[in-house]
Each structure stands twice: as C-alpha cells, then as structure tokens.
Design an enzyme around this catalytic site. Structure first.
Site, PDB file in Angstrom:
ATOM      1  N   TYR A 164      56.801  -5.146  14.126  1.00 54.52           N
ATOM      2  CA  TYR A 164      56.759  -3.955  14.980  1.00 54.52           C
ATOM      3  C   TYR A 164      56.179  -4.301  16.353  1.00 54.52           C
ATOM      4  O   TYR A 164      56.749  -3.966  17.393  1.00 54.52           O
ATOM      5  CB  TYR A 164      55.922  -2.884  14.288  1.00 54.52           C
ATOM      6  CG  TYR A 164      55.763  -1.592  15.050  1.00 54.52           C
ATOM      7  CD1 TYR A 164      56.864  -0.881  15.515  1.00 54.52           C
ATOM      8  CD2 TYR A 164      54.492  -1.052  15.265  1.00 54.52           C
ATOM      9  CE1 TYR A 164      56.715   0.321  16.185  1.00 54.52           C
ATOM     10  CE2 TYR A 164      54.331   0.143  15.928  1.00 54.52           C
ATOM     11  CZ  TYR A 164      55.441   0.832  16.390  1.00 54.52           C
ATOM     12  OH  TYR A 164      55.284   2.029  17.053  1.00 54.52           O
ATOM     13  N   LYS A 168      58.125  -4.220  19.998  1.00 54.22           N
ATOM     14  CA  LYS A 168      57.660  -3.366  21.090  1.00 54.22           C
ATOM     15  C   LYS A 168      57.309  -4.192  22.329  1.00 54.22           C
ATOM     16  O   LYS A 168      57.461  -3.730  23.460  1.00 54.22           O
ATOM     17  CB  LYS A 168      56.464  -2.528  20.640  1.00 54.22           C
ATOM     18  CG  LYS A 168      56.816  -1.462  19.608  1.00 54.22           C
ATOM     19  CD  LYS A 168      57.941  -0.553  20.079  1.00 54.22           C
ATOM     20  CE  LYS A 168      58.167   0.602  19.110  1.00 54.22           C
ATOM     21  NZ  LYS A 168      59.327   1.446  19.494  1.00 54.22           N
TER      22      LYS A 168
END
Length: 258
Positions: A164, A168
């Site tokens: 994640y 990002k």
C-alpha cells in the site's frame, strides 16, 4: 464543509468508489460547491443511490458503473462521463487501501498475488485513468485538474502495509511528473494524503490508533472531501505536483500505526 460556488460550472468525475465512503463525501462536496458530477462505482446500485441523493437536492449528476481494474471499463467510464457532462474539468481517483483487499502481514509473508491486487487498486488503475484523461484534456484544450486520494504511508514507514505504501508513493511520483510535463497545458495533478480517516473498513481499530494521533481523533471523509474540492478549484490553479497532508499530525511522529 464545501464552499458554495467554489466549483461553479466545473464538470467532475469521481471514479473508483464514488458511491460510498470517502468517494461519496467527495461527490457531495463537489456538487455542493457547484459542480456537475459523474459518479463511478463498481456497485451500480450504490452509484445510482448517490446520484438520486444529489438530484433530490437539485444537483446535476450522472451514475456510471464498472471495474477500474479493467482497462476497457475504465476508459468507458471516463468517455461516458465526458459525454454526459459535455466534457470534463476534473478527475478524482478514490478507491485504494490494503486491509479491505488482502491481509495485513509483514513484507516477507505477502503473496505475489496480494501485492498485485494492492497495486491494481491503488496505482495501476490511477495511472491508466490519468493517461486517458490527459488525452481528453488536451483534446478539449481547456486544461484540467486531477486529484488523487493518497496516504501518508506513501512517505512514511508502513508496517504490514508495504504494498500500500509503495503504491501510494508511486501515486505522488505520478503527480509530480504530470505537473512537470503538463503545467504548460493548464493541466494540474495533486494528491490528498490522508492519515487515519474514519471509514467502515478501519472502524474496528479506531480506538487503538487514536493515542498515536496528535490531534487525538480520526479525520473525517468530509475533511478529505474539502481538500479535494480545494485542489479541484481555480483557487488552487497555481498548485500542481503537490500533496496536501490530512493526518492530524501523525506524519510528524511516525511510523504510521500498523
């Protein structure tokens, strides 16, 4: 929290979960700020529900549905939104996360297919949507704004959420490249980097994370939406390639709670 008329006359597509959660708050705030809105969600019923709510309030809105992981469906939603709204001024990309899709585990324990899933829903679809909307903005010749919903894990350590955080980080790099390549065309891209935001997914862990947040509380979807509206507006026309960090001070303490 939206400022009335901040987006007056703007045509906005909120894609990737526009019918619920943070996406729904962004849809409401964009409409309240004067925009006409296309709501795209994997769940057609949820997108329709969001649109019905806006129309009941006298807003102009259209529902679209499709899977952002499918290139054909994603392109179709963008083209469909432009056709229904008479063009596009802003794209907001929403869907993301890790714990809603795959287990939160240490990096060496993460399966290859889980890593791919997280990249699909956090970066790959965004990159494709950005490429498609850039072509549309250039064809229109009127510029445009792209707002990505990111996370502080993109620039902080993210225990048990490595995929994640890496995705990002890629989102922010994408925004900086768009800024460098397309500012002269009147096209901007920025990111709202959220910290601990209250959603249905993380509700169960909210109490244990609060002590790690200097502000002493979770952020709200409406606060994320307010930042997105600002970045989409002409008030932010000199801002591009940047992140607005909405984290209650978490990033000044680090690392992000696992």
């Amino acid at each position: 929290m939206a400022v009335v008329s901040r987006l007056d006359g703007k045509r906005v597509l909120v894609i990737g979960g526009g019918g619920g959660g943070i996406g729904r708050a962004i849809v409401r705030s964009c409409a309240d700020a004067g925009a006409t809105v296309a709501v795209a969600d994997l769940d057609a019923a949820r997108a329709a529900e969001a649109v019905d709510e806006l129309r009941a309030a006298g807003r102009v809105a259209h529902a679209l549905s499709g899977d952002v992981r499918s290139g054909g469906q994603l392109d179709g939603m963008i083209v469909g939104a432009a056709e229904r709204l008479g063009g596009l001024d802003t794209l907001v990309t929403v869907v993301g996360g890790q714990v809603a899709f795959v287990p939160a585990v240490r990096l060496h324990e993460m399966a290859d297919e889980d890593w791919e899933t997280v990249y699909d829903v956090n970066l790959r679809y965004v990159a494709r949507a950005v490429r498609r909307v850039l072509r549309l903005f250039l064809e229109q010749g009127t510029g445009g704004s792209i707002v990505g919903i990111g996370s502080v894990t993109g620039f902080m350590a993210a225990p048990t959420q490595a995929a994640y955080g890496a995705a990002k980080a890629g989102l922010y790099s994408l925004a900086r490249t768009v800024a460098a390549e397309y500012a002269a065309d009147g096209i901007r891209m920025n990111v709202v980097a959220g910290g601990a935001i209250s959603t249905a997914v993380n509700a169960a862990s909210s109490d244990e994370w609060v002590p790690e947040i200097p502000a002493g509380r979770y952020g709200t979807s409406e606060e994320v939406a307010a930042a997105a509206v600002y970045l989409a507006s002409d008030e932010a026309r000199y801002i591009t390639g940047q992140q607005i960090v909405l984290d209650g001070g978490v990033s000044v303490r680090g690392p992000f709670p696992g």
